[in-house]
Design an enzyme around this catalytic site. Structure first.
Site, PDB file in Angstrom:
ATOM      1  CE1 TYR A 145      -4.121  -1.888   4.616  1.00  0.00           C
ATOM      2  CE2 TYR A 145      -3.369   0.350   4.164  1.00  0.00           C
ATOM      3  CZ  TYR A 145      -3.798  -0.887   3.713  1.00  0.00           C
ATOM      4  OH  TYR A 145      -3.889  -1.127   2.361  1.00  0.00           O
ATOM      5  CB  SER A 189      -0.895   0.025   1.239  1.00  0.00           C
ATOM      6  OG  SER A 189      -1.568   1.272   1.320  1.00  0.00           O
TER       7      SER A 189
HETATM    8  N1  LIG Z   1      -8.331   0.022  -2.790  1.00  0.00           N
HETATM    9  C1  LIG Z   1      -7.286   0.751  -2.505  1.00  0.00           C
HETATM   10  O1  LIG Z   1      -7.295   1.968  -2.703  1.00  0.00           O
HETATM   11  C2  LIG Z   1      -6.058   0.130  -1.910  1.00  0.00           C
HETATM   12  C3  LIG Z   1      -4.989   0.985  -1.630  1.00  0.00           C
HETATM   13  C4  LIG Z   1      -3.830   0.440  -1.097  1.00  0.00           C
HETATM   14  C5  LIG Z   1      -3.739  -0.930  -0.867  1.00  0.00           C
HETATM   15  N2  LIG Z   1      -4.799  -1.726  -1.141  1.00  0.00           N
HETATM   16  C6  LIG Z   1      -4.636  -3.164  -0.876  1.00  0.00           C
HETATM   17  O2  LIG Z   1      -5.141  -3.900  -1.968  1.00  0.00           O
HETATM   18  C7  LIG Z   1      -5.708  -5.142  -1.518  1.00  0.00           C
HETATM   19  C8  LIG Z   1      -7.149  -5.270  -1.957  1.00  0.00           C
HETATM   20  O3  LIG Z   1      -7.855  -4.123  -1.538  1.00  0.00           O
HETATM   21  P1  LIG Z   1      -9.387  -3.894  -1.949  1.00  0.00           P
HETATM   22  O4  LIG Z   1      -9.585  -2.432  -1.955  1.00  0.00           O
HETATM   23  O5  LIG Z   1      -9.724  -4.717  -3.152  1.00  0.00           O
HETATM   24  O6  LIG Z   1     -10.099  -4.514  -0.651  1.00  0.00           O
HETATM   25  P2  LIG Z   1     -11.587  -5.098  -0.446  1.00  0.00           P
HETATM   26  O7  LIG Z   1     -11.923  -4.891   0.967  1.00  0.00           O
HETATM   27  O8  LIG Z   1     -12.521  -4.580  -1.483  1.00  0.00           O
HETATM   28  O9  LIG Z   1     -11.368  -6.662  -0.702  1.00  0.00           O
HETATM   29  C9  LIG Z   1     -10.569  -7.425   0.173  1.00  0.00           C
HETATM   30  C10 LIG Z   1     -10.959  -8.889   0.069  1.00  0.00           C
HETATM   31  O10 LIG Z   1     -10.128  -9.616   0.994  1.00  0.00           O
HETATM   32  C11 LIG Z   1     -10.943 -10.531   1.696  1.00  0.00           C
HETATM   33  N3  LIG Z   1     -10.363 -10.859   3.002  1.00  0.00           N
HETATM   34  C12 LIG Z   1     -10.252 -10.062   4.092  1.00  0.00           C
HETATM   35  N4  LIG Z   1      -9.696 -10.727   5.103  1.00  0.00           N
HETATM   36  C13 LIG Z   1      -9.426 -11.976   4.658  1.00  0.00           C
HETATM   37  C14 LIG Z   1      -8.849 -13.138   5.233  1.00  0.00           C
HETATM   38  N5  LIG Z   1      -8.440 -13.184   6.513  1.00  0.00           N
HETATM   39  N6  LIG Z   1      -8.710 -14.252   4.460  1.00  0.00           N
HETATM   40  C15 LIG Z   1      -9.137 -14.248   3.181  1.00  0.00           C
HETATM   41  N7  LIG Z   1      -9.702 -13.180   2.584  1.00  0.00           N
HETATM   42  C16 LIG Z   1      -9.847 -12.062   3.317  1.00  0.00           C
HETATM   43  C17 LIG Z   1     -12.295  -9.854   1.836  1.00  0.00           C
HETATM   44  O11 LIG Z   1     -13.336 -10.779   2.095  1.00  0.00           O
HETATM   45  C18 LIG Z   1     -12.407  -9.145   0.483  1.00  0.00           C
HETATM   46  O12 LIG Z   1     -13.035  -9.968  -0.476  1.00  0.00           O
HETATM   47  C19 LIG Z   1      -5.504  -5.146   0.000  1.00  0.00           C
HETATM   48  O13 LIG Z   1      -4.281  -5.781   0.300  1.00  0.00           O
HETATM   49  C20 LIG Z   1      -5.416  -3.663   0.338  1.00  0.00           C
HETATM   50  O14 LIG Z   1      -4.728  -3.422   1.529  1.00  0.00           O
HETATM   51  C21 LIG Z   1      -5.961  -1.225  -1.650  1.00  0.00           C
END
Ligand SMILES: NC(=O)c1ccc[n+]([C@@H]2O[C@H](COP(=O)([O-])OP(=O)(O)OC[C@H]3O[C@@H](n4cnc5c(N)ncnc54)[C@H](O)[C@@H]3O)[C@@H](O)[C@H]2O)c1
Length: 246
Positions: A154, A141
Site C-alpha cells: 500500500y 496517504s
Molecule cells: N481513511 C483513512 O484514514 C485514509 C488514510 C490515508 C489514505 N486514505 C486514502 O483515502 C482514499 C479513500 O479512503 P477511504 O477511507 O474513504 O476508503 P473506503 O474503503 O471507505 O472507500 C473506498 C471506495 O473506493 C472504492 N473502490 C475500491 N476499489 C475500486 C476500484 N477498483 N474502482 C473504483 N472504486 C473502487 C470502494 O468501493 C469504496 O467505495 C483512499 O485512496 C485511501 O487510500 C484514507
C-alpha cells in the site's frame, strides 16, 4: 470558493472520503460524476447531491480498467459537460505481513491504487487541455510519508502517487492544469473501520488526539480545486492532525 459551471469526476465516491469530497465539491457549485466499483453507492452519493439542489451522476466503474473508465467518462460528459476536475480517490488499503505478501496481491494493488489514477488522467486530461484549465487532485496517504507496518504494498502505491503527482505537475504547468496530492492521516471512514486498525486505541496516540473527519480531507481538496489555489502545483497538502510533518 465558487466553482459554478465546472464538472468533476470523483473516483471511489460511494462512501468514505470520496463521498465527502463529492458532497463538498457539489456545495461549491461543481457538477459531480461519482464513480465507484459499487455503482449503487455511487448513485446514492449522486442522489444526495441532487437532493441538496446540485447536479450529479453516479456510475459503476472499476478505475483499474481503461474500458470502464472510458465508458464512464463518456456518460459523465454527456450528462455534465467536459470534465475539468479529477479527484483520484478510489483505492484499497489492505494490510499484510511482508512475508505473506504475494506477487498477485502486489500487482492487484498497483493496478487499482497507482495504475487507476494514471488511466483516469489519461482519459480526462484531454478535456482539461481543451479548456486550458484543469485540476487533478490525487489522494495519497501518510503511510507513504511516514511508513506503516504491514502495508509495504500500500505504501509503495501511495509513494508512487506522490511521484506521479509531481511529475505531472511539471509537465502540465504551462497549460493551465494544476496537479496536487492530499495524503490523509487517520480519518474515520468505513474503510478504516473495516481494517485491523483499532480506531479507539490509535486516535489518542496522534498529536491531535483524535481521528480526522472526512470533511477535513474534502475541505483540502475543495481548496486545491478552487481558483484560490491557482498558483499551487506539485504540492503535497498533508491533512493528518500532525501524524507526519512535512
Ligand atoms: N481513511 C483513512 O484514514 C485514509 C488514510 C490515508 C489514505 N486514505 C486514502 O483515502 C482514499 C479513500 O479512503 P477511504 O477511507 O474513504 O476508503 P473506503 O474503503 O471507505 O472507500 C473506498 C471506495 O473506493 C472504492 N473502490 C475500491 N476499489 C475500486 C476500484 N477498483 N474502482 C473504483 N472504486 C473502487 C470502494 O468501493 C469504496 O467505495 C483512499 O485512496 C485511501 O487510500 C484514507
Amino acid at each position: 470558493m465558487s466553482l459554478e459551471g465546472k464538472a468533476a469526476v470523483v473516483t471511489g465516491g460511494a462512501r468514505g472520503l470520496g463521498r465527502a469530497i463529492a458532497l463538498r465539491l457539489a456545495k461549491d457549485g461543481v457538477a459531480v460524476a461519482v464513480w465507484d466499483l459499487n455503482g449503487a453507492g455511487a448513485q446514492e452519493t449522486a442522489q444526495m447531491i441532487i437532493d441538496q439542489g446540485g447536479k450529479a451522476i453516479g456510475l459503476a466503474a472499476d478505475s483499474s480498467l481503461a474500458t470502464e473508465i472510458a465508458a464512464a467518462a463518456n456518460e459523465s460528459r454527456a450528462a455534465l459537460g467536459p470534465i475539468s476536475i479529477l479527484v483520484n480517490n478510489a483505492a484499497l488499503s489492505p494490510f499484510a505481513k511482508f512475508e505473506d505478501l504475494d506477487e498477485e496481491t502486489w500487482d492487484r494493488l498497483m493496478a487499482i491504487n497507482l495504475k487507476g489514477p494514471f488511466l483516469c488522467v489519461k482519459e480526462i486530461v484531454p478535456d482539461m487541455l481543451a479548456q486550458g484549465w484543469g485540476r487533478i487532485i490525487n489522494i495519497a496517504s501518510s503511510s507513504a510519508q511516514a511508513g506503516t507496518p504491514n502495508q509495504a504494498h500500500y505504501a509503495a502505491t501511495k509513494g508512487g502517487v506522490l511521484g506521479f503527482t509531481k511529475a505531472l505537475a511539471m509537465e502540465f504547468a504551462t497549460r493551465g492544469i494544476t496537479v496536487n496530492a492530499v495524503p490523509p492521516g487517520f480519518v474515520n471512514t468505513e474503510g478504516l473501520q473495516e481494517s485491523p486498525v483499532d480506531v479507539e486505541a490509535y486516535a489518542p496516540m496522534t498529536p491531535m488526539r483524535r481521528a480526522g473527519r472526512p470533511e477535513n480531507i474534502a475541505a483540502a481538496v475543495a481548496f486545491l480545486a478552487s481558483e484560490d489555489a491557482d498558483y499551487i502545483t506539485g504540492h503535497t497538502l498533508s491533512v493528518n492532525g500532525g501524524r507526519y510533518l512535512n
